[in-house]
Design a protein around this motif. Structure first.
Motif, PDB file in Angstrom:
ATOM      1  N   ALA A   5      -1.769   3.244   6.831  1.00 26.56           N
ATOM      2  CA  ALA A   5      -1.295   3.941   5.638  1.00 26.56           C
ATOM      3  C   ALA A   5      -1.984   5.295   5.562  1.00 26.56           C
ATOM      4  O   ALA A   5      -3.160   5.376   5.282  1.00 26.56           O
ATOM      5  CB  ALA A   5      -1.610   3.114   4.382  1.00 26.56           C
ATOM      6  N   ASP A   6      -1.240   6.375   5.854  1.00 30.33           N
ATOM      7  CA  ASP A   6      -1.819   7.711   5.821  1.00 30.33           C
ATOM      8  C   ASP A   6      -2.066   8.174   4.386  1.00 30.33           C
ATOM      9  O   ASP A   6      -2.921   8.994   4.136  1.00 30.33           O
ATOM     10  CB  ASP A   6      -0.902   8.709   6.530  1.00 30.33           C
ATOM     11  CG  ASP A   6      -0.856   8.458   8.037  1.00 30.33           C
ATOM     12  OD1 ASP A   6      -1.864   7.979   8.592  1.00 30.33           O
ATOM     13  OD2 ASP A   6       0.186   8.736   8.638  1.00 30.33           O
ATOM     14  N   THR A   7      -1.278   7.674   3.455  1.00 28.22           N
ATOM     15  CA  THR A   7      -1.465   7.986   2.046  1.00 28.22           C
ATOM     16  C   THR A   7      -1.441   6.680   1.273  1.00 28.22           C
ATOM     17  O   THR A   7      -1.022   5.647   1.778  1.00 28.22           O
ATOM     18  CB  THR A   7      -0.346   8.908   1.524  1.00 28.22           C
ATOM     19  OG1 THR A   7       0.911   8.256   1.711  1.00 28.22           O
ATOM     20  CG2 THR A   7      -0.344  10.238   2.249  1.00 28.22           C
ATOM     21  N   ALA A   8      -1.905   6.749   0.033  1.00 27.58           N
ATOM     22  CA  ALA A   8      -1.946   5.541  -0.786  1.00 27.58           C
ATOM     23  C   ALA A   8      -0.547   4.956  -0.955  1.00 27.58           C
ATOM     24  O   ALA A   8       0.431   5.683  -1.061  1.00 27.58           O
ATOM     25  CB  ALA A   8      -2.545   5.851  -2.151  1.00 27.58           C
ATOM     26  N   GLY A   9      -0.488   3.640  -0.967  1.00 22.07           N
ATOM     27  CA  GLY A   9       0.775   2.945  -1.157  1.00 22.07           C
ATOM     28  C   GLY A   9       1.196   2.938  -2.611  1.00 22.07           C
ATOM     29  O   GLY A   9       0.493   3.423  -3.492  1.00 22.07           O
ATOM     30  N   ALA A  10       2.337   2.354  -2.858  1.00 20.51           N
ATOM     31  CA  ALA A  10       2.876   2.259  -4.216  1.00 20.51           C
ATOM     32  C   ALA A  10       2.064   1.259  -5.032  1.00 20.51           C
ATOM     33  O   ALA A  10       1.513   0.299  -4.503  1.00 20.51           O
ATOM     34  CB  ALA A  10       4.339   1.822  -4.154  1.00 20.51           C
ATOM     35  N   TRP A  11       2.007   1.509  -6.324  1.00 23.60           N
ATOM     36  CA  TRP A  11       1.351   0.565  -7.226  1.00 23.60           C
ATOM     37  C   TRP A  11       2.178  -0.715  -7.301  1.00 23.60           C
ATOM     38  O   TRP A  11       3.402  -0.671  -7.365  1.00 23.60           O
ATOM     39  CB  TRP A  11       1.216   1.157  -8.622  1.00 23.60           C
ATOM     40  CG  TRP A  11       0.141   2.201  -8.717  1.00 23.60           C
ATOM     41  CD1 TRP A  11       0.322   3.548  -8.759  1.00 23.60           C
ATOM     42  CD2 TRP A  11      -1.270   1.983  -8.780  1.00 23.60           C
ATOM     43  NE1 TRP A  11      -0.892   4.187  -8.840  1.00 23.60           N
ATOM     44  CE2 TRP A  11      -1.889   3.249  -8.857  1.00 23.60           C
ATOM     45  CE3 TRP A  11      -2.072   0.847  -8.774  1.00 23.60           C
ATOM     46  CZ2 TRP A  11      -3.270   3.412  -8.937  1.00 23.60           C
ATOM     47  CZ3 TRP A  11      -3.446   1.001  -8.849  1.00 23.60           C
ATOM     48  CH2 TRP A  11      -4.039   2.264  -8.931  1.00 23.60           C
ATOM     49  N   VAL A  12       1.488  -1.852  -7.303  1.00 21.94           N
ATOM     50  CA  VAL A  12       2.104  -3.167  -7.427  1.00 21.94           C
ATOM     51  C   VAL A  12       1.545  -3.810  -8.693  1.00 21.94           C
ATOM     52  O   VAL A  12       0.323  -3.867  -8.879  1.00 21.94           O
ATOM     53  CB  VAL A  12       1.770  -4.050  -6.200  1.00 21.94           C
ATOM     54  CG1 VAL A  12       2.273  -5.470  -6.398  1.00 21.94           C
ATOM     55  CG2 VAL A  12       2.332  -3.432  -4.931  1.00 21.94           C
ATOM     56  N   THR A  13       2.424  -4.261  -9.568  1.00 22.76           N
ATOM     57  CA  THR A  13       1.986  -4.924 -10.794  1.00 22.76           C
ATOM     58  C   THR A  13       1.522  -6.334 -10.457  1.00 22.76           C
ATOM     59  O   THR A  13       2.274  -7.119  -9.875  1.00 22.76           O
ATOM     60  CB  THR A  13       3.129  -4.976 -11.827  1.00 22.76           C
ATOM     61  OG1 THR A  13       3.524  -3.632 -12.126  1.00 22.76           O
ATOM     62  CG2 THR A  13       2.699  -5.698 -13.090  1.00 22.76           C
TER      63      THR A  13
END
Length: 109
Positions: A5-13
């Protein structure tokens, strides 16, 4: 070796008061940011991964193998593999969790 992951992933609830996102990972290690609203609880659980938690903001009470300890911004804990543990925060805040090996169950399907 570059992370997957080169950048932060999506937020997961996770639940009504908690969300997380993968910051970086390889098969051997994963870095995750976890945000808690005031009163948030990470329910007691165990997993085979070695875990380190660093308090980015706020204050958390960690219970690891039945022993409670309060940690605040700039402090951290290590959770041994397969140890029952939980975390709760009255203030809300953010943790940086590191798992080894990576938590495959956190990866998108």
């Amino acid at each position: 070796m570059a992370s997957d992951a080169d950048t932060a992933g999506a937020w997961v609830t996770v639940d009504a008061s908690t969300r997380r996102r993968i910051l970086a990972h390889t098969p051997e290690m994963m870095v995750v940011e976890v945000e808690f609203q005031p009163g948030g609880v990470g329910a007691e659980h165990a997993h085979p991964h070695l875990q380190s938690s660093y308090v980015k903001s706020g204050s958390f009470t960690y219970t690891i193998a039945g022993v409670a300890r309060t940690i605040s911004e700039g402090e951290g804990v290590v959770v041994p593999s397969n140890a029952c543990h939980s975390a709760e925060t009255a203030t809300g805040g953010s943790l940086i969790d590191v798992f080894t090996p990576a938590r495959e169950d956190f990866l998108p399907a």
